[in-house]
Design an enzyme around this catalytic site. Structure first.
Site, mmCIF file in Angstrom:
data_model
loop_
_atom_site.group_PDB
_atom_site.id
_atom_site.type_symbol
_atom_site.label_atom_id
_atom_site.label_comp_id
_atom_site.label_asym_id
_atom_site.label_seq_id
_atom_site.Cartn_x
_atom_site.Cartn_y
_atom_site.Cartn_z
ATOM 1 N N TRP B 322 0.840 -1.202 0.000
ATOM 2 C CA TRP B 322 0.000 0.000 0.000
ATOM 3 C C TRP B 322 0.876 1.253 0.000
ATOM 4 O O TRP B 322 0.559 2.244 -0.647
ATOM 5 C CB TRP B 322 -0.906 -0.007 1.237
ATOM 6 C CG TRP B 322 -1.768 1.212 1.361
ATOM 7 C CD1 TRP B 322 -3.019 1.387 0.841
ATOM 8 C CD2 TRP B 322 -1.451 2.443 2.031
ATOM 9 N NE1 TRP B 322 -3.494 2.636 1.155
ATOM 10 C CE2 TRP B 322 -2.541 3.312 1.887
ATOM 11 C CE3 TRP B 322 -0.336 2.900 2.745
ATOM 12 C CZ2 TRP B 322 -2.581 4.594 2.420
ATOM 13 C CZ3 TRP B 322 -0.368 4.186 3.275
ATOM 14 C CH2 TRP B 322 -1.468 5.018 3.118
ATOM 15 N N HIS B 323 1.993 1.188 0.744
ATOM 16 C CA HIS B 323 2.828 2.378 0.869
ATOM 17 C C HIS B 323 3.551 2.739 -0.422
ATOM 18 O O HIS B 323 3.892 3.901 -0.637
ATOM 19 C CB HIS B 323 3.850 2.190 1.987
ATOM 20 C CG HIS B 323 3.265 2.396 3.341
ATOM 21 N ND1 HIS B 323 2.649 1.382 4.036
ATOM 22 C CD2 HIS B 323 3.159 3.494 4.128
ATOM 23 C CE1 HIS B 323 2.203 1.852 5.191
ATOM 24 N NE2 HIS B 323 2.492 3.123 5.272
ATOM 25 N N GLY B 324 3.813 1.774 -1.272
ATOM 26 C CA GLY B 324 4.493 2.153 -2.497
ATOM 27 C C GLY B 324 4.845 0.970 -3.365
ATOM 28 O O GLY B 324 4.964 -0.163 -2.877
ATOM 29 N N PHE B 461 2.064 8.507 -1.191
ATOM 30 C CA PHE B 461 1.292 7.275 -1.147
ATOM 31 C C PHE B 461 -0.148 7.521 -1.568
ATOM 32 O O PHE B 461 -0.933 6.643 -1.615
ATOM 33 C CB PHE B 461 1.341 6.651 0.248
ATOM 34 C CG PHE B 461 2.754 6.526 0.774
ATOM 35 C CD1 PHE B 461 3.758 6.057 -0.059
ATOM 36 C CD2 PHE B 461 3.089 6.909 2.052
ATOM 37 C CE1 PHE B 461 5.062 5.967 0.398
ATOM 38 C CE2 PHE B 461 4.391 6.818 2.515
ATOM 39 C CZ PHE B 461 5.374 6.351 1.683
#
Lengths: 363, 461
Positions: B322-324, B461
């Site tokens: 999700w963060h990257g 993000f």
């Protein structure tokens, strides 16, 4: 009363936002606030001690106080003035008067933000010197955009036809008269807001105080300015930020050097074909290149000594590197050279002009 | 438009003053929606269309879910989730996926040359996509009545204080507040402003100051000493906390001024005694999202210990992703997942073991700090090299980008921040104290703020 104040706040806030978005309005405001100062309206603070001192608001720090002091003598050996000198350059050479150049009959200066059409006199030897600060080397010579600045045409009335406002336009958005949605979201709105909200003389004192505090406590300059490792000079931060296109630090690939050299060769051929008898390249090293060379990426020697380079160079880098006192070539609080540094360049230029003049004698 | 910009300050003043001059809620919702559009468009205007597209899809999906039953109801939910995840997949993960295919096919000697997309990631895409998904899921579960007013629903997704970096809200919390007309409340305004000032302080005075050290050490890993690298890693822990929680403070404060209470996103995470506790205190809105919509539907802890561990692992891996779109984030998520599984730690310590409990705080902090190195590094190899260089206790340059006075000042700022959040977590300041606090914080931010146009880390993000 509170309601009235709230509406006043809304109206004033909206006006400020619109003014900061619109080039038209911001330009008009600037004309009202500083008549006659068309350029660089976004940075009003001026310091006699140098552009970097002004940018960092370090006017009160004594070691960066080096006054601007240039002397312009009469050059020797100018009995036959048969050269027409065209000098394309930037702020390093803007204020140098024409009379300091040897053997020059007619001098034409083309500032880097301007466009100028040149009418060459075929009865003279026409010499073009392309002067560029090292920090613009990569940006300016990765292509042939120089053609827009120096246009050689058929005889016309001569002189400057168009003064481009290209750089200023980069700092404005154009809300009016040709409105586009994207104009509402120009990337310079914060810079413009800073001008509208805080660029007043009475706010200079707290800025000087903040800058002085940061310098004295943390040995740091604010904004776009860095302090040299020995603490004696100010540098434009971008010139010492590895990876930045203006930087003299950080690696530069052979491919990029080749590309610059290829562009320079194209430019050289273009202006030779257009009628110039000779075209010279003169790269002025940024202060960090000479004063703090430990991490230098050696982009100037890489270009100047490139085996494929056709354009002759005025090699100021070597002159500065071999100088007995390189620390006496730049102003402490400025991006530019001092009087000594300028005269080293003038000696180099005049020596070259002497050679050029001798070619006429032999003709 | 970042929160620490002049544009935001003027924008916030205009919107807030205008908000309180409007005497009906419908007009206020329209004002906030238009303001939120302007706020979002100030990053990349065209991306409003993407956001608008997902809002329309989720709004219609919500309506269809509400009026359907059984498998049709589920079908509409799946369609809506696919649309949201599809947008994320295209804009955030497509190039990462193709890059990995290129690498993998290159390794096996049959290289594929698939085209990459030349697009920039829309700001805050993961945040507002997750917030939109929580709405359709809650409607599907029957825990949230469908929102029939399109403008109100659009504002739920786009409400500017939390649009680009959270908190990732739930419809049950925000939608009722958006619909209710609440008059000007001085206490809320003061609480909101003081909280915003605290957020600005954390961002421009602490986080952006620490960034000078972090940027230096992560850019000069090979020549820096172990001590310098360790300082860089520790400072990054505090940089990312002050950056992200500072953003959340400004977001919560800005919403509070307009009488809207958003959920808390942080609760002194570095005082956690184990990694599980850390995740109940760090980015709480995201942890809660994964718990409610991934972990529990996967079975949570109801299907035995082995399955629970697998579920935890999946959740943390997804959290990393999700963060990257980078292996560094995935590895970071996996390592956190493994830490939660294998080092769960104890939550409660009795009176005799209180000291032992306190000792776990620095141990947990060191673990979290080492894992942050993966989060900050350009690639996994660089992260591993950085961590290794800390532990081999080598010499090298001790220079960390700031002088000793500023280093000491940074430590003092961190101590003040930790103390304030531990001892005086509240933000309501009444009477003259409010004005004195405001003036003090403005001067502090101006004179000691580092203004280098740093965006908030979590915007990416």
């Amino acid at each position: 009363m509170k309601r009235l104040l709230a509406y006043a706040g809304i109206v004033i806030g909206l006006c400020i936002l619109v003014a900061a978005t619109s080039s038209q309005i911001t330009g008009d405001v600037h004309k009202l606030r500083a008549p006659g100062k068309e350029k660089e309206w976004w940075r009003e603070h001026y310091s006699a001690w140098g552009d970097l001192t002004a940018m960092a608001y370090l006017d009160n720090i004594v070691k960066f106080r080096e006054a601007r002091s240039f002397t312009y003598g009469q050059p020797a050996g100018t009995c036959k003035n048969n050269l027409d000198l065209y000098l394309y350059g930037d702020s390093y050479v803007t204020d140098i008067p024409p009379h300091v150049y040897s053997y020059v009959d007619s001098f034409h200066f083309i500032f880097r933000y301007q466009q100028q059409q040149c009418r060459l006199d075929t009865g003279k030897r026409n010499v073009l010197i392309i002067e560029v600060s090292e920090r613009f080397l990569r940006a300016k010579f990765s292509d042939t955009s120089l053609y827009e600045n120096i246009q050689v045409t058929q005889p016309i009335a001569g002189g400057i036809l168009t003064e481009s406002t290209a750089e200023n336009e980069q700092h404005y958005a154009s809300l009016l008269p040709s409105f586009k949605i994207a104009d509402l979201f120009n990337p310079y709105i914060n810079q413009n807001l800073e001008y509208h909200l805080f660029n007043y003389e009475f706010l200079t004192a707290p800025r000087l105080m903040k800058a002085g505090l940061n310098y004295r406590l943390f040995n740091r300059a604010s904004g776009d300015v860095a302090i040299s490792d020995d603490g004696q000079y100010l540098f434009l931060k971008r010139t010492v930020t590895p990876g930045h296109i203006y930087s003299c630090y950080g690696s530069i690939s052979a491919g990029e050097i080749n590309k610059i050299v290829a562009s320079l060769n194209t430019i050289y051929k273009h202006y030779r074909d257009a009628g110039f008898d000779e075209v010279y390249l003169s790269i002025i090293p940024v202060p960090a290149t000479i004063l703090q060379p430990a991490n230098y990426n050696r982009q100037i020697p890489a270009v100047q000594n490139h085996p494929a380079l056709q354009m002759p160079v005025l090699d100021l880098y070597t002159v500065y590197k071999n100088h007995s006192s390189p620390q006496e070539l730049y102003r402490a609080g400025d991006t530019h050279w001092n009087n000594n540094g300028m005269h080293e360049w003038l000696n180099l230029v005049n020596s070259t002009l002497r050679t050029e003049n001798s070619k006429i004698d032999r003709r | 438009m970042t929160f620490n910009s002049l544009q935001f300050l003027v924008f916030f003043m205009v919107v807030t003053l205008w908000f309180f001059q409007l005497k009906n809620q419908k007009a206020r919702i329209w004002l906030l929606l238009i303001a939120s559009c302007y706020f979002y468009m100030s990053f990349i205007p065209i991306y409003l269309l993407i956001l608008g597209g997902t809002i329309v899809i989720d709004y219609i999906a919500g309506m269809l879910i509400a009026r359907s039953e059984g498998s049709t109801r589920k079908g509409w939910l799946v369609l809506s989730l696919v649309a949201n995840i599809g947008v994320l997949a295209v804009f955030k993960y497509y190039n990462f996926f193709i890059d990995n295919i290129h690498t993998a096919t290159g390794i096996i000697g049959r290289p594929l040359d698939l085209p990459l997309l030349k697009i920039a990631l829309p700001i805050g895409l993961s945040f507002h996509t997750f917030q939109a998904m929580s709405y359709t899921i809650e409607v599907y579960r029957g825990r949230q009545p469908v929102e029939k007013n399109f403008v109100t629903y659009a504002l739920y997704v786009m409400f500017y204080p939390q649009l680009v970096a959270g908190p990732i809200e739930r419809p049950q919390n925000v939608l009722p507040q958006l619909k209710e007309f609440r008059p000007y409340n001085r206490d809320n305004v003061r609480e909101g402003i003081t909280r915003m000032l605290w957020g600005f302080f954390k961002k421009v005075v602490i986080a952006d100051r620490l960034a000078m050290v972090v940027d230096r050490t992560f850019a000069h890993t090979s020549e820096s000493s172990s001590l310098a690298l360790a300082i860089g890693a520790v400072f990054y822990s505090f940089q990312i906390y002050c950056d992200f929680s500072g953003y959340s403070d400004i977001a919560l404060g800005a919403a509070r001024v307009m009488n809207i209470q958003l959920m808390e996103n942080f609760n002194q995470p570095y005082l956690a005694r184990n990694i599980s506790q850390f995740w109940s205190r760090w980015h709480i809105s995201l942890s809660g999202w994964f718990r409610d919509y991934v972990y529990i539907p996967l079975g949570g802890n109801r299907k035995g210990e082995a399955r629970r561990k697998l579920n935890v692992f999946i959740v943390f891996m997804l959290s990393g992703l999700w963060h990257g779109a980078n292996w560094t984030f995935i590895v970071w998520g996996i390592l956190h997942g493994l830490s939660v599984i294998f080092f769960p730690g104890k939550d409660n310590f009795n009176a005799n073991k209180r000291l032992a409990g306190l000792l776990w705080i620095p141990v947990n902090f060191i673990l979290v700090t080492l894992l942050w190195v993966f989060f900050r590094s350009a690639n996994v190899a660089a992260a591993w090299g950085y961590i290794k260089s800390i532990f081999i206790l080598r010499g090298g340059s001790h220079y960390i980008g700031i002088n000793s006075v500023e280093f000491g000042f940074s430590l003092l700022l961190i101590a003040i921040m930790l103390w304030k959040e531990r001892v005086k977590p509240g933000h309501i300041i009444s009477g003259k104290s409010f004005y004195a606090y405001t003036i003090f914080m403005v001067l502090l931010c101006y004179y000691f703020g580092v203004f280098i146009e740093n965006q908030f880390i979590y915007f990416q993000f």
